[in-house]
Design a protein around this motif. Structure first.
Motif, PDB file in Angstrom:
ATOM      1  N   THR A 177       0.207  -1.771  13.954  1.00  0.00           N
ATOM      2  CA  THR A 177       0.962  -0.796  14.728  1.00  0.00           C
ATOM      3  C   THR A 177       2.401  -0.648  14.246  1.00  0.00           C
ATOM      4  OG1 THR A 177       1.509  -2.525  16.333  1.00  0.00           O
ATOM      5  CG2 THR A 177      -0.447  -1.185  16.778  1.00  0.00           C
ATOM      6  N   PHE A 178       2.702  -1.134  13.078  1.00  0.00           N
ATOM      7  CA  PHE A 178       4.061  -1.015  12.553  1.00  0.00           C
ATOM      8  C   PHE A 178       3.992  -0.929  11.037  1.00  0.00           C
ATOM      9  CE2 PHE A 178       3.001  -5.462  12.599  1.00  0.00           C
ATOM     10  CZ  PHE A 178       3.504  -5.946  11.403  1.00  0.00           C
ATOM     11  N   SER A 179       5.086  -0.523  10.442  1.00  0.00           N
ATOM     12  CA  SER A 179       5.221  -0.488   8.988  1.00  0.00           C
ATOM     13  C   SER A 179       6.621  -0.933   8.626  1.00  0.00           C
ATOM     14  CB  SER A 179       4.937   0.923   8.434  1.00  0.00           C
ATOM     15  OG  SER A 179       5.875   1.853   8.957  1.00  0.00           O
ATOM     16  N   ILE A 180       6.806  -1.333   7.383  1.00  0.00           N
ATOM     17  CA  ILE A 180       8.098  -1.872   6.941  1.00  0.00           C
ATOM     18  C   ILE A 180       8.505  -1.162   5.661  1.00  0.00           C
ATOM     19  CG2 ILE A 180       9.325  -3.925   6.152  1.00  0.00           C
ATOM     20  CD1 ILE A 180       7.455  -5.602   7.845  1.00  0.00           C
ATOM     21  N   ASP A 181       9.717  -0.657   5.643  1.00  0.00           N
ATOM     22  CA  ASP A 181      10.260  -0.003   4.455  1.00  0.00           C
ATOM     23  C   ASP A 181      10.591  -1.067   3.408  1.00  0.00           C
ATOM     24  OD1 ASP A 181      11.495   1.533   2.584  1.00  0.00           O
ATOM     25  OD2 ASP A 181      13.239   2.053   3.816  1.00  0.00           O
ATOM     26  N   PRO A 182      10.096  -0.930   2.176  1.00  0.00           N
ATOM     27  CA  PRO A 182      10.419  -1.935   1.144  1.00  0.00           C
ATOM     28  C   PRO A 182      11.906  -2.080   0.867  1.00  0.00           C
ATOM     29  CG  PRO A 182       8.569  -0.568   0.438  1.00  0.00           C
ATOM     30  CD  PRO A 182       9.121   0.062   1.683  1.00  0.00           C
ATOM     31  N   GLY A 183      12.715  -1.086   1.217  1.00  0.00           N
ATOM     32  CA  GLY A 183      14.149  -1.174   0.960  1.00  0.00           C
ATOM     33  C   GLY A 183      14.957  -1.766   2.086  1.00  0.00           C
ATOM     34  N   THR A 184      14.319  -2.307   3.105  1.00  0.00           N
ATOM     35  CA  THR A 184      15.049  -2.849   4.246  1.00  0.00           C
ATOM     36  C   THR A 184      15.875  -4.072   3.857  1.00  0.00           C
ATOM     37  OG1 THR A 184      14.786  -3.721   6.502  1.00  0.00           O
ATOM     38  CG2 THR A 184      13.089  -4.301   4.895  1.00  0.00           C
ATOM     39  N   PRO A 185      17.048  -4.270   4.488  1.00  0.00           N
ATOM     40  CA  PRO A 185      17.854  -5.462   4.166  1.00  0.00           C
ATOM     41  C   PRO A 185      17.211  -6.776   4.598  1.00  0.00           C
ATOM     42  CG  PRO A 185      19.174  -3.765   5.256  1.00  0.00           C
ATOM     43  CD  PRO A 185      17.750  -3.346   5.384  1.00  0.00           C
ATOM     44  N   GLY A 186      16.328  -6.711   5.589  1.00  0.00           N
ATOM     45  CA  GLY A 186      15.707  -7.938   6.059  1.00  0.00           C
ATOM     46  C   GLY A 186      14.558  -7.638   6.995  1.00  0.00           C
ATOM     47  N   VAL A 187      13.686  -8.609   7.188  1.00  0.00           N
ATOM     48  CA  VAL A 187      12.512  -8.474   8.048  1.00  0.00           C
ATOM     49  C   VAL A 187      12.358  -9.744   8.863  1.00  0.00           C
ATOM     50  CG1 VAL A 187      10.006  -8.190   8.139  1.00  0.00           C
ATOM     51  CG2 VAL A 187      11.328  -6.918   6.450  1.00  0.00           C
ATOM     52  N   CYS A 188      12.079  -9.565  10.151  1.00  0.00           N
ATOM     53  CA  CYS A 188      11.770 -10.700  11.017  1.00  0.00           C
ATOM     54  C   CYS A 188      10.543 -10.340  11.841  1.00  0.00           C
ATOM     55  CB  CYS A 188      12.951 -11.025  11.931  1.00  0.00           C
ATOM     56  SG  CYS A 188      12.612 -12.359  13.117  1.00  0.00           S
ATOM     57  N   LEU A 189       9.467 -11.104  11.689  1.00  0.00           N
ATOM     58  CA  LEU A 189       8.270 -10.939  12.505  1.00  0.00           C
ATOM     59  C   LEU A 189       8.317 -11.998  13.606  1.00  0.00           C
ATOM     60  CD1 LEU A 189       5.567 -10.232   9.765  1.00  0.00           C
ATOM     61  CD2 LEU A 189       6.855  -8.606  11.157  1.00  0.00           C
ATOM     62  N   ASP A 190       8.603 -11.541  14.801  1.00  0.00           N
ATOM     63  CA  ASP A 190       8.853 -12.418  15.948  1.00  0.00           C
ATOM     64  C   ASP A 190       7.523 -12.788  16.601  1.00  0.00           C
ATOM     65  OD1 ASP A 190       9.712 -13.723  18.177  1.00  0.00           O
ATOM     66  OD2 ASP A 190      11.025 -12.116  18.905  1.00  0.00           O
ATOM     67  N   LEU A 191       7.213 -14.089  16.622  1.00  0.00           N
ATOM     68  CA  LEU A 191       5.979 -14.596  17.232  1.00  0.00           C
ATOM     69  C   LEU A 191       6.248 -15.361  18.512  1.00  0.00           C
ATOM     70  CD1 LEU A 191       4.151 -15.959  14.040  1.00  0.00           C
ATOM     71  CD2 LEU A 191       4.259 -13.615  14.901  1.00  0.00           C
ATOM     72  N   SER A 192       7.448 -15.223  19.068  1.00  0.00           N
ATOM     73  CA  SER A 192       7.813 -16.044  20.231  1.00  0.00           C
ATOM     74  C   SER A 192       6.968 -15.711  21.453  1.00  0.00           C
ATOM     75  CB  SER A 192       9.296 -15.850  20.551  1.00  0.00           C
ATOM     76  OG  SER A 192       9.597 -14.485  20.807  1.00  0.00           O
ATOM     77  N   ARG A 193       6.459 -14.477  21.553  1.00  0.00           N
ATOM     78  CA  ARG A 193       5.613 -14.136  22.704  1.00  0.00           C
ATOM     79  C   ARG A 193       4.271 -14.844  22.644  1.00  0.00           C
ATOM     80  NH1 ARG A 193       7.252  -9.634  25.590  1.00  0.00           N
ATOM     81  NH2 ARG A 193       9.521  -9.449  25.389  1.00  0.00           N
ATOM     82  N   LEU A 194       3.847 -15.245  21.462  1.00  0.00           N
ATOM     83  CA  LEU A 194       2.589 -15.984  21.344  1.00  0.00           C
ATOM     84  C   LEU A 194       2.778 -17.450  21.684  1.00  0.00           C
ATOM     85  CD1 LEU A 194       1.236 -14.446  18.012  1.00  0.00           C
ATOM     86  CD2 LEU A 194       0.641 -13.794  20.348  1.00  0.00           C
ATOM     87  N   THR A 195       3.912 -18.012  21.313  1.00  0.00           N
ATOM     88  CA  THR A 195       4.139 -19.435  21.563  1.00  0.00           C
ATOM     89  C   THR A 195       4.326 -19.722  23.035  1.00  0.00           C
ATOM     90  OG1 THR A 195       6.503 -19.129  21.181  1.00  0.00           O
ATOM     91  CG2 THR A 195       5.169 -19.785  19.298  1.00  0.00           C
ATOM     92  N   GLY A 241       0.796  -1.214   0.000  1.00  0.00           N
ATOM     93  CA  GLY A 241       0.000   0.000   0.000  1.00  0.00           C
ATOM     94  C   GLY A 241       0.830   1.267   0.000  1.00  0.00           C
ATOM     95  N   LEU A 242       2.107   1.173   0.383  1.00  0.00           N
ATOM     96  CA  LEU A 242       2.968   2.354   0.436  1.00  0.00           C
ATOM     97  C   LEU A 242       3.425   2.804  -0.945  1.00  0.00           C
ATOM     98  CD1 LEU A 242       5.198   1.364   3.499  1.00  0.00           C
ATOM     99  CD2 LEU A 242       3.148   2.799   3.487  1.00  0.00           C
ATOM    100  N   VAL A 243       3.272   1.961  -1.950  1.00  0.00           N
ATOM    101  CA  VAL A 243       3.797   2.303  -3.277  1.00  0.00           C
ATOM    102  C   VAL A 243       2.704   2.744  -4.238  1.00  0.00           C
ATOM    103  CG1 VAL A 243       5.682   0.657  -2.953  1.00  0.00           C
ATOM    104  CG2 VAL A 243       3.619  -0.066  -4.161  1.00  0.00           C
ATOM    105  N   LEU A 244       1.460   2.832  -3.765  1.00  0.00           N
ATOM    106  CA  LEU A 244       0.370   3.185  -4.672  1.00  0.00           C
ATOM    107  C   LEU A 244       0.584   4.552  -5.321  1.00  0.00           C
ATOM    108  CD1 LEU A 244      -2.839   1.927  -2.816  1.00  0.00           C
ATOM    109  CD2 LEU A 244      -1.963   1.153  -5.019  1.00  0.00           C
TER     110      LEU A 244
END
Length: 530
Positions: free
Chosen positions: A330-348, A212-215
């Motif tokens: 509550t967050f956004s991610i820059d398409p040019g980022t070197p990497g992305v990690c969505l941490d779900l450890s608090r749910l497990t 949606g950020l590139v529209l």
């Protein structure tokens, strides 16, 4: 010319005959020539050094020994080779050729890509890059199936691949880190790590994310196409979340009602992103636009048709999953980022498989949107994406195999390498329906490359029905799974050993080598440290 006679008393000197005179002349010339040759040879010998002058003593000793066999001497420390070297022939000066091939053994395995380790038998360096395999014709796609017993290095292999590919400019995606073990690597690469959980970050299943950020950066024609893609993906994620929450797929009426509510919100509030709560409000209103589209006779019939969908929405928004998917992201991610990690450890930590499965599905959608955003902007970039604990979403409910396959179906045409990691084929065999089990096996079969770590024979029997493996390859992998002795301080015999198996090709047995600087990123036993 006369030949002198012996000087004896009374003798008379006689002249030599012509024949005698010629023979005497030849003998004189021969004597002169012999003297010249001997003098020349003596002079040359004096100019040459001694045969052993300047040579190391060990060279002189080795020169006098018999020639070794092709594989070398059969003794310790003699440099014996397990195979007959087949070195390529090069022509050049000593200075050029001396550094051209510093290895003792031939390059019989792929060395291009990320250094994974060394060949267990030939000690050759082994590299891995699914994209390089594709370019060289060793694989038909860039999907990799990674399997092995817990604790044998499965996550380490995945991180080594991601770490190495990032050095080539490849983006790293870990859309669902259920143990929180990959975020340290992503942070070290300068990427973005987000922790999902109550009181932390939440994610909107209808959020287009980076797409949606590139529209506003694309042409009008591309803008309409991207909006349609955003709507299709949002409805797919919402359907998947509702399916996981209630344990059954949506029927046609519920699917239609969800789509109508989404389209009505877009017409009422253009340019804004709806949430599941917004759709629930519209469905409770039961507007005329939805009644006409669903062919309901009156409002009462429409309410009856929409009631099951509303119940499922409330279960997702106000049930055990409340606070995770009921609002804007509550967050956004820059398409040019070197990497992305969505941490779900608090749910497990709460042992909520349903919450984890919904979050994983949403995170997969976000990672796909991140890749599509770069494609829409014309950015030529490759990605490596790790689907860890892949079985969690597939076992969340009937029909989830098809939904997850739609979301995660990324491949070579988008420049994406996918790594799907599970512990066992049984993770797929435990799916609720035969159709889902068949589709799950198809997901493995579509992976052109398999990386197998230590497995017992029972697992190898099941895996070999999907991934062709020879008896020798199975025996080697089974050997890695053999239990060690009870002696202390001995690690699992299969830790760090893996088989790279491109489909229909010989497997490559590899032993990983971790430098000291890399080991802290792979320590998953910190909770048991003394």
């Amino acid at each position: 010319m006369t030949r002198p006679a012996p000087e004896t008393p009374g003798s008379v000197i006689q002249p030599a005959s012509p024949a005698e005179q010629a023979a005497a002349a030849l003998s004189t010339v021969d004597a002169t020539a012999d003297d010249t040759v001997e003098a020349f040879a003596a002079d040359q010998n004096r100019a040459l050094p001694e045969p052993d002058a300047g040579l190391p003593a060990e060279w002189i000793a080795a020169r006098d020994k018999p020639v070794p066999p092709a594989l070398g001497w059969r003794m310790r420390g003699a440099g014996r080779s397990p195979i007959t070297p087949g070195l390529p022939r090069w022509v050049g000066s000593t200075t050029q050729v001396s550094g051209l091939y510093p290895f003792v053994l031939p390059a019989g395995v792929p060395a291009a890509g990320v250094p994974i380790g060394v060949h267990q038998f030939t000690r050759e360096p082994v590299g891995f890059d699914a994209g390089e395999y594709l370019r060289n014709g060793w694989a038909t796609n860039t999907a990799t199936y990674l399997t092995g017993e817990p604790g044998t290095g499965k996550s380490t292999v995945a991180r080594r691949i991601m770490w190495g590919l990032s050095a080539f400019g490849t983006g790293v995606l870990v859309p669902a880190d259920t143990k929180g073990e990959h975020r340290r690597l992503v942070d070290a690469l300068g990427g973005t790590s987000v922790t999902l959980g109550r009181g932390l970050h939440r994610i909107n299943l209808l959020d287009p994310g980076p797409l949606g950020l590139v529209l506003h950066q694309v042409s009008a024609a591309d803008r309409d196409r991207i909006r349609q893609e955003i709507q299709a993906r949002a409805l797919t994620l919402a359907e998947g979340g509702l399916t996981i929450a209630s344990g059954r797929p949506l029927d046609d009426t519920e699917r239609l009602g969800l789509a109508l509510a989404y389209e009505l919100h877009r017409r009422r509030s253009p340019g804004t992103t709806p949430t599941l709560s917004d759709l629930a409000v519209i469905l409770r209103e039961a507007p005329e636009e939805i009644r006409a589209a669903m062919l309901a006779v009156d409002s009462a019939e429409l309410a009856r048709l929409l009631r099951p969908l509303l119940v499922r929405l409330h279960l997702l928004l106000r049930g055990p999953l409340a606070g995770l998917f009921d609002g804007e992201s509550t967050f956004s991610i820059d398409p040019g980022t070197p990497g992305v990690c969505l941490d779900l450890s608090r749910l497990t930590t709460d042992a909520e498989d349903t919450a984890v499965a919904v979050a994983m599905l949403a995170a997969w959608g976000w990672s796909a949107a991140l890749i599509d955003a770069g494609q829409a902007l014309g950015v030529r970039r490759t990605w490596v994406q790790l689907y860890d604990e892949y079985w969690r979403v597939l076992r969340a409910g009937a029909g989830m195999v098809e939904l997850s396959d739609q979301i995660t179906r990324l491949g070579r045409h988008l420049g994406v390498q996918s790594i799907m990691a599970t512990h066992s084929v049984d993770d797929f065999e435990a799916l609720p329906t035969p159709e889902d089990r068949a589709k799950a096996r198809g997901i493995i079969a579509r992976c052109s490359i398999s990386i197998c770590l230590a497995q017992p024979q029972s697992e190898l029997d099941k895996l070999s029905r999907i991934v062709p493996m020879s008896p020798d390859e199975q025996a080697l992998i089974r050997h890695w799974a053999a239990p060690p002795t009870w002696a202390p301080a001995l690690q699992h015999p299969g830790r760090g050993k893996l088989m790279i198996k491109p489909r229909e090709r010989l497997g490559i047995p590899v032993t990983m080598r971790l430098p000291a600087s890399e080991k802290p990123f792979h320590d998953t036993d910190q909770a048991w440290a003394a």
